[in-house]
Scaffold this motif. Structure first.
Motif, PDB file in Angstrom:
ATOM      1  N   ARG A 211       9.444   0.843 -11.039  1.00  0.00           N
ATOM      2  CA  ARG A 211       8.098   0.683 -11.692  1.00  0.00           C
ATOM      3  C   ARG A 211       7.439  -0.563 -12.637  1.00  0.00           C
ATOM      4  O   ARG A 211       6.776  -1.787 -12.512  1.00  0.00           O
TER       5      ARG A 211
ATOM      6  N   THR B 298       6.242  -3.840 -13.112  1.00  0.00           N
ATOM      7  CA  THR B 298       4.682  -4.483 -13.807  1.00  0.00           C
ATOM      8  C   THR B 298       4.897  -5.332 -14.682  1.00  0.00           C
ATOM      9  O   THR B 298       4.014  -6.102 -15.075  1.00  0.00           O
TER      10      THR B 298
ATOM     11  N   PRO C 298      -0.134  -1.241  -1.912  1.00  0.00           N
ATOM     12  CA  PRO C 298       0.108  -2.515  -1.428  1.00  0.00           C
ATOM     13  C   PRO C 298      -0.161  -2.952  -0.720  1.00  0.00           C
ATOM     14  O   PRO C 298      -0.119  -2.847  -0.182  1.00  0.00           O
TER      15      PRO C 298
ATOM     16  N   ILE D 170      -0.284  -2.432  -8.965  1.00  0.00           N
ATOM     17  CA  ILE D 170       0.056  -2.435 -10.308  1.00  0.00           C
ATOM     18  C   ILE D 170      -0.973  -1.923 -10.758  1.00  0.00           C
ATOM     19  O   ILE D 170      -0.460  -0.991 -11.421  1.00  0.00           O
TER      20      ILE D 170
ATOM     21  N   ARG E 113      -3.362   0.807 -10.243  1.00  0.00           N
ATOM     22  CA  ARG E 113      -3.408   2.078  -9.675  1.00  0.00           C
ATOM     23  C   ARG E 113      -2.244   3.028 -10.171  1.00  0.00           C
ATOM     24  O   ARG E 113      -2.192   3.835 -10.784  1.00  0.00           O
ATOM     25  N   THR E 114      -0.719   2.209 -10.225  1.00  0.00           N
ATOM     26  CA  THR E 114       0.636   3.065 -10.224  1.00  0.00           C
ATOM     27  C   THR E 114       0.803   3.366 -11.860  1.00  0.00           C
ATOM     28  O   THR E 114       1.359   4.561 -12.029  1.00  0.00           O
TER      29      THR E 114
ATOM     30  N   ASN F 172      -1.771   5.636 -12.493  1.00  0.00           N
ATOM     31  CA  ASN F 172      -1.623   7.236 -12.279  1.00  0.00           C
ATOM     32  C   ASN F 172      -0.565   7.399 -12.475  1.00  0.00           C
ATOM     33  O   ASN F 172      -0.475   8.871 -13.355  1.00  0.00           O
ATOM     34  N   ALA F 173       0.697   6.821 -13.562  1.00  0.00           N
ATOM     35  CA  ALA F 173       0.871   7.444 -14.107  1.00  0.00           C
ATOM     36  C   ALA F 173       1.084   8.222 -15.545  1.00  0.00           C
ATOM     37  O   ALA F 173       1.609   8.689 -16.396  1.00  0.00           O
TER      38      ALA F 173
END
Length: 630
Positions: free
Chosen positions: A393, A397, A579, A594, A596-597, A600-601
């Motif tokens: 990830r 990014t 995605p 990216i 959203r990823t 969320n993290a």
């Protein structure tokens, strides 16, 4: 004289017992105990009626004891057996009685009762001190002797051991259950000899069957209870590790190891993690961890998927010389270690050991450790997969940032060319002033100040680019969202001018801090801004505006990027953050994925909606940093 003899006979008849099978002892109604010497002496002219009466009392006692032992539960076993031994010892007129259990050739339950004033004999090693006796018992034979001289020459070692213990007469009866020998029931005399006639031994053998049944039931009950404890432990660990994140892994593993150590009753427990290339990277331990480098043989065996199980250091092979020395230094005696495998790959090892005590090997223990090992192995594998996903990830990014900056090439070139052009112009002007006949120092000083300012401006642009392009670990720190948004807006200033877009900021005052990675959150804002600019790429009526807002939304902070483009089709509105989903002919569908990823993290959420007056608004929220807010 006849009258006196009759009195003695009547006196014998009055020596009756009140039988209390599992009470403290049988109660005497007469002056002295009835001893089974009478059974042994029935050939000396004693009345047959008295012999039969004593035999009846014995059979009544043994029957009552056998019946009383039928329904004894495991927790009450020791008390019940000791009471029964006391009654039989008193009835037989001997000095001691005992029951020695043996589990897998190792000592188990050991109970005895002796008359007051007699010390309990010390524990014996059957094979060393009583080899002949135990050879007979293992064959299912009863061993008895009225005098030490009755023992054969083959029992010379046994005779010496009995003599040291002060034993003059003894009977030993093997305890059997389903063919297996569970232990031995024995009665002994230390003050004088004692006869063991066949009919007495036969009745004691019947009693031994009751004791054997008690031992067998106790073993079954304890085994079931132990299995239940193990299943609870296994279930507890599986539940605790099922949704374990990499961040919570260390404390959870420590708790799990402590539970297993307590269950096994050992001193130390350790978990080793192996990387894919087979090297030991990390370890977790209870009490004290030993350096893996000090145990190369053990580590190599685990990496090959082998189980290591030894009770004494002397059992280790010659190639384990380094390990043997390390075990001696650390005072480790028995140790068991099992490899942790996932899909045939060794991901670690589970190791347990004791200090200062030897323990017999157990197949059941190995089976339990294999089951526990699966739980730890799956937890290790999930942690490794999570860290690998995090690394991928981060790579994704980083690629997204580099890709986004690629779209800003013209803007960045313009942003850097302005200060560089100004620096060049000021330097040339300074040269001309120096070449003049009269040097105006004040003007030169002003030119140099302009050069410094333009240099700092260019350095700021380069520093911002370097921060966005750099690749590193995620670093969560308290940060100001307004500052994050402002930095991105400053970087995008030239690009919005070149695209003929009016960009404005509406930043909430007194906004509490968030917690996150500055570079990643800058990338989130940058991707949303680029998405808004891309939406206004096609010619359309009305002003081309982009607004970035920050606000507090309850317990969260909200950042919204609003554009004046054509909006998002209803069928696409719920999918734009997925995605590879894109509405652009040349898009890859990764920019918003990216976003959203990353969000969320950070524990936040993303959303999108069409504006009533036209265009669309894309937003994300982050939780307020409670610690920074205090």
């Amino acid at each position: 004289m006849r009258k006196r003899r009759g009195g003695r006979r009547n006196q014998h008849r009055e020596q009756t017992f009140q039988l209390d099978p599992l009470g403290t002892s049988p109660k005497r109604a007469g002056r002295t105990e009835v001893k089974l010497h009478d059974l042994a002496r029935r050939a000396t002219g004693r009345p047959t009626k008295l012999v039969l009466a004593n035999r009846l009392r014995l059979e009544t006692l043994l029957s009552a004891l056998s019946a009383g032992l039928i329904h004894i539960s495991a927790p009450d076993t020791e008390v019940a057996i000791k009471r029964a031994l006391q009654q039989v010892v008193k009835f037989l007129g001997v000095d001691r009685g005992g029951l020695d259990e043996h589990v897998d050739a190792s000592p188990g339950l050991r109970l005895s009762w002796a008359r007051p004033g007699l010390r309990e004999p010390p524990p014996a090693t059957p094979d060393d001190q009583f080899p002949w006796v135990w050879a007979k018992l293992r064959q299912g034979e009863v061993v008895r002797f009225s005098r030490l001289a009755d023992l054969p020459e083959a029992a010379a070692i046994d005779r010496a051991s009995f003599e040291r213990r002060g034993t003059r007469s003894k009977v030993l009866i093997p305890l059997r259950a389903g063919g297996a020998i569970l232990g031995v029931l024995w009665f002994a005399s230390v003050r004088d000899g004692h006869a063991w006639p066949d009919d007495l031994v036969e009745r004691l053998r019947l009693l031994s069957e009751a004791f054997a049944s008690v031992l067998d039931r106790r073993r079954v009950e304890l085994s079931l209870a132990e299995r239940l404890r193990f299943e609870k432990l296994l279930s507890s660990l599986a539940a605790a590790f099922s949704h374990l994140s990499a961040a919570d892994f260390d404390p959870a593993v420590q708790r799990g190891l402590r539970q297993v150590v307590d269950f096994l009753g050992v001193d130390r427990g350790s978990l080793i993690e192996f990387t894919r290339d087979g090297t030991a990277t990390r370890s977790w331990a209870v009490e004290e961890w030993m350096n893996v480098g000090e145990f190369p043989w053990m580590t190599a065996r685990l990496q090959c998927g082998e189980v290591i199980n030894w009770s004494q250091v002397e059992e280790l092979p010659d190639e384990a010389a380094v390990d043997r020395q390390s075990y001696l230094v650390n005072r480790v005696k028995p140790q068991v270690a099992v490899p942790l495998l996932v899909s045939g790959i060794v991901v670690g090892g589970l190791i347990f050991s004791t200090v200062g005590a030897e323990r017999a090997k157990s197949d059941e223990l190995i089976q339990q450790l294999h089951l526990l090992g699966e739980v730890f192995a799956n937890a290790l594998a999930r942690k490794q997969n999570e860290l690998e996903a995090l690394r991928l990830r981060q790579d994704l990014t980083h690629i997204g940032r580099v890709s986004a900056l690629g779209e800003l090439t013209a803007s960045l070139a313009h942003e850097l060319s302005q200060p560089l052009t100004a620096i060049l112009s000021n330097a040339q002007a300074a040269q001309r002033l120096i070449d003049a006949d009269v040097v105006e120092l004040e003007k030169v000083r002003e030119i140099l100040c302009d050069i410094v300012a333009d240099d700092k401006r260019a350095a700021a642009v380069i520093s911002g680019l370097r921060a966005l392009i750099k690749k590193g670990e995620t670093e969560f720190v308290p940060l100001d969202l307004n500052e994050v948004v402002g930095a991105v807006a400053w970087l995008m200033r030239s690009d919005t001018i070149m695209r003929n877009v009016s960009m404005s900021l509406e930043l909430a005052s007194d906004l509490p801090k968030a917690c996150g990675d500055r570079v990643q959150l800058q990338q989130v804002v940058l991707n949303l801004v680029l998405n808004g600019l891309e939406a206004m790429r096609e010619p359309h009526a009305g002003p081309r505006t982009l607004v970035i807002r920050t606000a507090r939304d309850g317990a969260a902070l909200r950042v919204t990027v609003e554009d004046s483009g054509p909006g998002i089709a209803e069928k696409d509105l719920g999918h734009i953050f997925e995605p590879l989903y894109t509405t652009k002919t040349e898009g890859l569908g990764m920019g918003l994925a990216i976003v959203r990823t990353i969000v969320n993290a950070h524990g936040g959420a993303v959303g999108a909606e069409n504006n009533p007056a036209g265009g669309a608004s894309l937003r994300f929220t982050l939780p307020v940093n409670r610690e920074a807010e205090r």
